[in-house]
Scaffold this motif. Structure first.
Motif, PDB file in Angstrom:
ATOM      1  N   SER A   5      -6.017  -3.450  -6.262  1.00  0.00           N
ATOM      2  CA  SER A   5      -4.936  -3.372  -5.286  1.00  0.00           C
ATOM      3  C   SER A   5      -5.269  -4.320  -4.149  1.00  0.00           C
ATOM      4  O   SER A   5      -6.428  -4.659  -3.931  1.00  0.00           O
ATOM      5  CB  SER A   5      -4.793  -1.948  -4.746  1.00  0.00           C
ATOM      6  OG  SER A   5      -4.263  -1.088  -5.732  1.00  0.00           O
ATOM      7  N   LEU A 113      -1.347   2.435  -3.200  1.00  0.00           N
ATOM      8  CA  LEU A 113      -2.251   1.332  -3.557  1.00  0.00           C
ATOM      9  C   LEU A 113      -3.667   1.874  -3.774  1.00  0.00           C
ATOM     10  O   LEU A 113      -4.335   1.513  -4.745  1.00  0.00           O
ATOM     11  CB  LEU A 113      -2.274   0.268  -2.460  1.00  0.00           C
ATOM     12  CG  LEU A 113      -1.001  -0.541  -2.236  1.00  0.00           C
ATOM     13  CD1 LEU A 113      -1.151  -1.411  -0.993  1.00  0.00           C
ATOM     14  CD2 LEU A 113      -0.658  -1.393  -3.435  1.00  0.00           C
ATOM     15  N   ALA A 117      -6.069   2.042  -7.434  1.00  0.00           N
ATOM     16  CA  ALA A 117      -7.094   0.991  -7.457  1.00  0.00           C
ATOM     17  C   ALA A 117      -8.421   1.417  -8.063  1.00  0.00           C
ATOM     18  O   ALA A 117      -8.916   2.510  -7.795  1.00  0.00           O
ATOM     19  CB  ALA A 117      -7.340   0.493  -6.037  1.00  0.00           C
TER      20      ALA A 117
END
Length: 162
Positions: A5, A113, A117
């Protein structure tokens, strides 16, 4: 599969863009194209440069949009063509469940995000969060590190913000 991310500055100086592009190419060269997933909000600047680099490498792009009205209310005319192209190239588009773009929607997008990730890429000048500051690149880096995620900081020599 490795999911990266991104967080980063929107206000990169024009002469910084090719430096960041080259640094991202170098960073992403360490990942197999079929095993790479990039997650980005594709805002102007760092987010879009990262998304372009992931696609150029042959990776898969996942776009996180902070709100249902983000494209209409927040994407500037000079960024609209690239934004639309990246949305079209994405293998998945996640719209955070907010009607209106704003601080709460951006924070929720940042959490999405982080949730997705394996590692974080920060296109960041290294300036820490200011006392009382919320949001922004420095805060996202701190949150990623606090969650135990590795963070690759991309800030090439000579890079500046506009």
């Amino acid at each position: 599969m490795t999911t990266l991310s991104v967080t980063g500055h929107m206000d990169l100086a024009d002469e910084t863009v090719p430096l960041v592009r080259a640094a991202l190419r170098e960073l992403l060269a360490g990942y197999e194209p079929g095993e790479l997933v990039g997650v980005s909000c594709i805002a102007a600047g760092a987010d879009s440069l990262f998304a372009e680099a992931v696609l150029e490498r042959g990776g898969r792009l996942v776009v996180v949009t902070p709100s249902r009205d983000y494209r209409d209310r927040k994407v500037k005319p000079q960024h609209a063509e690239l934004y639309d192209r990246l949305i079209g190239a994405a293998s998945e588009v996640v719209v955070v469940p907010f009607d209106t773009a704003g601080r709460e929607a951006y924070e929720a997008a940042g959490k999405e995000l982080l949730r997705r990730a394996d590692r974080f890429v920060a296109i960041w000048d290294g300036v820490p969060v200011q006392p009382g500051g919320r949001g922004g690149t420095a805060a996202t880096v701190a949150e990623a590190r606090g969650a135990g995620l590795g963070v690759d900081v991309v800030w090439p020599s000579g890079a500046t913000r506009a």
